[in-house]
Design a protein around this motif. Structure first.
Motif, PDB file in Angstrom:
ATOM      1  N   LEU A 196       0.812  -1.226   0.000  1.00  0.00           N
ATOM      2  CA  LEU A 196       0.000   0.000   0.000  1.00  0.00           C
ATOM      3  C   LEU A 196       0.843   1.271   0.000  1.00  0.00           C
ATOM      4  O   LEU A 196       0.363   2.346  -0.365  1.00  0.00           O
ATOM      5  N   ALA A 197       2.102   1.143   0.412  1.00  0.00           N
ATOM      6  CA  ALA A 197       2.959   2.332   0.476  1.00  0.00           C
ATOM      7  C   ALA A 197       3.341   2.833  -0.905  1.00  0.00           C
ATOM      8  O   ALA A 197       3.711   3.998  -1.067  1.00  0.00           O
ATOM      9  N   LEU A 198       3.265   1.944  -1.895  1.00  0.00           N
ATOM     10  CA  LEU A 198       3.716   2.390  -3.219  1.00  0.00           C
ATOM     11  C   LEU A 198       2.853   1.813  -4.345  1.00  0.00           C
ATOM     12  O   LEU A 198       3.357   1.413  -5.386  1.00  0.00           O
ATOM     13  N   ASN A 199       1.552   1.777  -4.117  1.00  0.00           N
ATOM     14  CA  ASN A 199       0.672   1.361  -5.212  1.00  0.00           C
ATOM     15  C   ASN A 199      -0.060   2.571  -5.796  1.00  0.00           C
ATOM     16  O   ASN A 199      -0.995   2.409  -6.580  1.00  0.00           O
ATOM     17  N   GLY A 200       0.336   3.763  -5.395  1.00  0.00           N
ATOM     18  CA  GLY A 200      -0.261   4.972  -5.938  1.00  0.00           C
ATOM     19  C   GLY A 200      -1.156   5.713  -4.965  1.00  0.00           C
ATOM     20  O   GLY A 200      -1.466   6.886  -5.151  1.00  0.00           O
ATOM     21  N   LEU A 201      -1.586   5.028  -3.901  1.00  0.00           N
ATOM     22  CA  LEU A 201      -2.526   5.630  -2.957  1.00  0.00           C
ATOM     23  C   LEU A 201      -1.961   6.852  -2.250  1.00  0.00           C
ATOM     24  O   LEU A 201      -2.593   7.899  -2.169  1.00  0.00           O
ATOM     25  N   VAL A 202      -0.764   6.690  -1.713  1.00  0.00           N
ATOM     26  CA  VAL A 202      -0.194   7.732  -0.859  1.00  0.00           C
ATOM     27  C   VAL A 202       0.282   8.925  -1.682  1.00  0.00           C
ATOM     28  O   VAL A 202       0.245  10.069  -1.239  1.00  0.00           O
ATOM     29  N   GLY A 203       0.695   8.655  -2.902  1.00  0.00           N
ATOM     30  CA  GLY A 203       1.213   9.729  -3.741  1.00  0.00           C
ATOM     31  C   GLY A 203       0.158  10.391  -4.614  1.00  0.00           C
ATOM     32  O   GLY A 203       0.434  11.413  -5.253  1.00  0.00           O
ATOM     33  N   ALA A 204      -1.059   9.838  -4.630  1.00  0.00           N
ATOM     34  CA  ALA A 204      -2.108  10.378  -5.516  1.00  0.00           C
ATOM     35  C   ALA A 204      -2.378  11.842  -5.195  1.00  0.00           C
ATOM     36  O   ALA A 204      -2.493  12.224  -4.032  1.00  0.00           O
ATOM     37  N   GLY A 205      -2.470  12.662  -6.221  1.00  0.00           N
ATOM     38  CA  GLY A 205      -2.837  14.059  -6.019  1.00  0.00           C
ATOM     39  C   GLY A 205      -1.703  14.950  -5.559  1.00  0.00           C
ATOM     40  O   GLY A 205      -1.930  16.089  -5.162  1.00  0.00           O
ATOM     41  N   LYS A 206      -0.479  14.423  -5.596  1.00  0.00           N
ATOM     42  CA  LYS A 206       0.672  15.210  -5.151  1.00  0.00           C
ATOM     43  C   LYS A 206       1.647  15.387  -6.309  1.00  0.00           C
ATOM     44  O   LYS A 206       1.940  14.438  -7.024  1.00  0.00           O
ATOM     45  N   ALA A 207       2.153  16.578  -6.456  1.00  0.00           N
ATOM     46  CA  ALA A 207       3.118  16.835  -7.522  1.00  0.00           C
ATOM     47  C   ALA A 207       4.538  16.786  -6.947  1.00  0.00           C
ATOM     48  O   ALA A 207       4.734  16.588  -5.758  1.00  0.00           O
ATOM     49  N   GLY A 208       5.504  16.948  -7.809  1.00  0.00           N
ATOM     50  CA  GLY A 208       6.884  17.057  -7.348  1.00  0.00           C
ATOM     51  C   GLY A 208       7.612  15.734  -7.319  1.00  0.00           C
ATOM     52  O   GLY A 208       7.012  14.664  -7.312  1.00  0.00           O
ATOM     53  N   ALA A 209       8.929  15.801  -7.302  1.00  0.00           N
ATOM     54  CA  ALA A 209       9.776  14.617  -7.421  1.00  0.00           C
ATOM     55  C   ALA A 209      10.207  14.096  -6.052  1.00  0.00           C
ATOM     56  O   ALA A 209      10.032  14.748  -5.030  1.00  0.00           O
ATOM     57  N   TRP A 210      10.755  12.884  -6.074  1.00  0.00           N
ATOM     58  CA  TRP A 210      11.275  12.267  -4.858  1.00  0.00           C
ATOM     59  C   TRP A 210      12.666  12.808  -4.523  1.00  0.00           C
ATOM     60  O   TRP A 210      13.328  13.411  -5.367  1.00  0.00           O
ATOM     61  N   THR A 211      13.103  12.509  -3.307  1.00  0.00           N
ATOM     62  CA  THR A 211      14.387  13.058  -2.859  1.00  0.00           C
ATOM     63  C   THR A 211      15.393  11.975  -2.473  1.00  0.00           C
ATOM     64  O   THR A 211      16.468  11.862  -3.061  1.00  0.00           O
ATOM     65  N   CYS A 212      15.053  11.177  -1.466  1.00  0.00           N
ATOM     66  CA  CYS A 212      16.049  10.223  -0.954  1.00  0.00           C
ATOM     67  C   CYS A 212      16.317   9.095  -1.943  1.00  0.00           C
ATOM     68  O   CYS A 212      17.453   8.605  -2.031  1.00  0.00           O
ATOM     69  N   HIS A 213      15.285   8.668  -2.663  1.00  0.00           N
ATOM     70  CA  HIS A 213      15.518   7.575  -3.610  1.00  0.00           C
ATOM     71  C   HIS A 213      16.556   7.918  -4.677  1.00  0.00           C
ATOM     72  O   HIS A 213      17.475   7.126  -4.918  1.00  0.00           O
ATOM     73  N   PRO A 214      16.443   9.059  -5.337  1.00  0.00           N
ATOM     74  CA  PRO A 214      17.481   9.377  -6.333  1.00  0.00           C
ATOM     75  C   PRO A 214      18.882   9.466  -5.715  1.00  0.00           C
ATOM     76  O   PRO A 214      19.861   9.064  -6.357  1.00  0.00           O
ATOM     77  N   MET A 215      18.962   9.962  -4.500  1.00  0.00           N
ATOM     78  CA  MET A 215      20.295   9.994  -3.864  1.00  0.00           C
ATOM     79  C   MET A 215      20.783   8.574  -3.581  1.00  0.00           C
ATOM     80  O   MET A 215      21.935   8.236  -3.827  1.00  0.00           O
ATOM     81  N   GLU A 216      19.884   7.752  -3.071  1.00  0.00           N
ATOM     82  CA  GLU A 216      20.282   6.379  -2.729  1.00  0.00           C
ATOM     83  C   GLU A 216      20.653   5.576  -3.965  1.00  0.00           C
ATOM     84  O   GLU A 216      21.580   4.756  -3.916  1.00  0.00           O
ATOM     85  N   HIS A 217      19.941   5.783  -5.044  1.00  0.00           N
ATOM     86  CA  HIS A 217      20.241   4.992  -6.246  1.00  0.00           C
ATOM     87  C   HIS A 217      21.702   5.152  -6.653  1.00  0.00           C
ATOM     88  O   HIS A 217      22.316   4.220  -7.180  1.00  0.00           O
ATOM     89  N   GLU A 218      22.271   6.313  -6.384  1.00  0.00           N
ATOM     90  CA  GLU A 218      23.688   6.496  -6.712  1.00  0.00           C
ATOM     91  C   GLU A 218      24.577   5.667  -5.796  1.00  0.00           C
ATOM     92  O   GLU A 218      25.570   5.080  -6.230  1.00  0.00           O
ATOM     93  N   LEU A 219      24.194   5.599  -4.519  1.00  0.00           N
ATOM     94  CA  LEU A 219      24.969   4.755  -3.585  1.00  0.00           C
ATOM     95  C   LEU A 219      24.948   3.301  -4.060  1.00  0.00           C
ATOM     96  O   LEU A 219      25.986   2.621  -4.115  1.00  0.00           O
ATOM     97  N   SER A 220      23.753   2.817  -4.391  1.00  0.00           N
ATOM     98  CA  SER A 220      23.638   1.428  -4.845  1.00  0.00           C
ATOM     99  C   SER A 220      24.376   1.211  -6.153  1.00  0.00           C
ATOM    100  O   SER A 220      24.977   0.154  -6.378  1.00  0.00           O
ATOM    101  N   ALA A 221      24.311   2.203  -7.028  1.00  0.00           N
ATOM    102  CA  ALA A 221      24.951   2.049  -8.335  1.00  0.00           C
ATOM    103  C   ALA A 221      26.471   1.954  -8.170  1.00  0.00           C
ATOM    104  O   ALA A 221      27.122   1.169  -8.851  1.00  0.00           O
TER     105      ALA A 221
END
Lengths: 386, 386
Positions: free
Chosen positions: B248-273
């Motif tokens: 339920l945290a990422l099936n669209g419910l929580v983010g519905a109706g909100k604009a703007g980009a994510w923050t921690c995920h793009p930073m983390e993806h670089e760590l993982s990469a």
């Protein structure tokens, strides 16, 4: 948490002007459309004209005049129209009544017997014509679920039926369509939303934490925004939150993982069946009385949780006093929203209490409710509503 | 509330023993199945044998060995297998890595070019082979959404892609499958769930009340049940709530109706990469530092709301002190769950800060985040994580 299957596959188009997506949502199913609607308000608020314009290249057959508490005769008429005109998709524009009626028309199209059998015996529903909805009332959640409630006035029956094939394929939810609602429909619709949440919130399971949190969030949404929508009918934020709450309150999320039957809805269906009253009004009258009736050593902790997490009442040592405050708050909320809060105010007398209670127990499986109710219990609750 | 489209059409089979529904979920798409899984834990815990038994009349091709942070080469291998064996449906058994990999295999099957192009340019995704999942880790939400994250080690890239056609057709969620997880995966998975919620919770919109309530409910679920699952790995209630929260945290419910980009995920993806670390661990380290970095007169009220509704902190007059308490609580929570809470503990030095920050800004659209971040901001946050 009980095992469950969750499959709310409706594509939701939510927001201002999202009706522009109607051609996409309709035409993937075909161009022969049965347009189902109610009393004609959609002709006043421009939705009707907009729809005809957007679907100008479709072959549209109309079924207007769907009643509140939709009647089986209207369903039968719709089935005939679908067969006569080779309808490929049903477009329901309205609230729960119009959508429910459309769902059973869609099921009836594929059924050889009389459509009432599909209401009495949901297992007989197989294929269903695709249903697309444009929602104009925040209340029943029918826009994203498998349920339909149909009335048969000849035998004073109002029954729910269900099939996962009746879930609408797509629903357009534009909060601006709620601006022109009469105040009582905003209020009674909110009572219906809240009742859907209560029916699942008050259950035996104690391990459905997420579902309970979602339930509390939806109740808080109704409590916050219904008064705003009543004061400022064109408040987008209030209308948007109420509209989305109506959908989420009964798309399976809040009830997932919980066993047991509903309570206030089966009781209310008898009121509507016998008196054709507004469903949400009946629910608002019944709910606080039912709460008071079932309050006991066994249920008090749940009501304390309700008072704390939904009403944010200040702490009290006496948990029964606390629970009663939460119930009082509930009753006062409905009253403040302008809902008539007694049977006598809406013309219901005691004359059918016995037969209504009899039928509520028979049909509603009240023996499996949060607190099981006998026919006598139902009569007692009815009496508290006078 | 921003306009939105919501369409999480996955059929969820949730609960003990629900794998019995696998034949129904698979065979409606065909009998030529690509079975995708990871490191072999499903052979130890019995899921592999059960699957082979249930699908004994299917033609099963195997793609084992999907890595955490799944690699594009594995996707390419899967696409080849699908073409070679006329695969009709992909069965992903595992966590987010396995499911993400399967989604892009399904998309790659219909794409003539190299599969990496589907990661770089999501618009190139058209048709997708149906994907069915059996979830064995509560974390990414991939079991009910359109997203996939794929790594390309040759160029140190880890990118997200998405398509509504990549949403799994069905997902089987049996909380008992989480019993045998290593503690760190339970903890890091929970950090991932919470991060998905944070990414939507901390947004500019103030009129998304329902979404915020659902977000708070999911965060409370994680805070309540992760410690229990760590102490009692076989606690069904804890596992069930965490598993359903991940979906339920990422099936669209929580983010519905909100604009703007994510923050921690793009930073983390670089760590993982660059370091191939566990995604959830990277998120847990970054999150509280990011919160501290963006705390300001402009954001403090949101953090107060967070402290009040999620952590239920007692009132304080100084709202910055209150906000900082909420952030401290967040950091301490991850630490108490056993997650290493600094870069140095997981072998990340400062050597790539510049290039990682550069790429995070370029790829992650951090200019559109809740609080927009520059390359220099990202480097500062990385430094706080040492």
């Amino acid at each position: 948490m009980e095992n469950f299957i969750f499959n709310a596959y409706t594509k939701i188009y939510f927001g201002k002007g999202m009706i522009s997506n109607l051609p996409e949502a309709i035409k993937k199913h075909g161009k022969n459309v049965l347009l189902v609607y109610g009393g004609g308000s959609i002709r006043k608020n421009g939705i009707y004209d907009k729809t005809r314009e957007l679907l100008s290249d479709c072959n549209i057959i109309e079924l207007p005049g769907v009643e509140p508490n939709p009647k089986i005769d209207t369903v039968r008429k719709g089935v005939e129209l679908c067969r006569e005109h080779n309808v490929e998709v049903i477009l329901a524009i309205g609230g729960g009544s119009t959508i429910d009626c459309s769902k059973v028309i869609g099921a009836g199209f594929y059924y050889e017997g009389d459509a009432w059998e599909l209401v009495e015996f949901p297992d007989k529903i197989t294929e269903v014509l695709p249903v697309v909805t444009v929602l104009t009332l925040a209340a029943t959640g029918s826009e994203m679920n498998k349920n339909a409630v149909i009335s048969n006035p000849e035998i004073n029956e109002k029954l729910g039926t269900a099939s996962s094939n009746m879930i609408p394929q797509a629903s357009i939810l534009d909060p601006e369509y709620l601006y022109s609602l009469p105040a009582i429909q905003t209020a009674a619709g909110t009572a219906d939303i809240m009742s859907h949440v209560f029916e699942s919130y008050f259950k035996q399971e104690e391990d459905t934490f997420i579902q309970n949190k979602f339930a509390e969030g939806l109740l808080e949404t109704c409590i916050k925004y219904c008064p705003i929508a009543l004061k400022e009918p064109n408040n987008y934020e209030a209308r948007a939150n109420l509209m989305w709450a109506s959908t989420l309150a009964l798309n399976g999320l809040v009830g997932a993982g919980k066993a047991g039957a509903w309570t206030c809805h089966p009781m209310e269906h008898e009121l509507s069946a016998f008196y054709d009253i507004t469903h949400g009004t009946g629910l608002a009258i019944l709910t606080p009385r039912w709460m008071r009736y079932i309050l006991s050593e066994k249920t008090v902790d749940k009501f304390v949780e309700y008072g704390k997490n939904v009403w944010h009442l200040p702490e009290l040592e006496d948990k029964f006093a606390y629970a009663n405050q939460a119930i009082d708050k509930t009753e006062q909320f409905f009253r403040d929203c302008g809902i008539p809060m007694s049977f006598s105010e809406i013309g219901i007398g005691e004359e059918y209490f016995d037969i209504m209670a009899e039928k509520a127990v028979r049909i509603g499986y009240l023996a499996y409710a949060y607190v099981p109710l006998s026919k006598n219990d139902v009569i007692n609750i009815f009496k508290m509503c006078m």
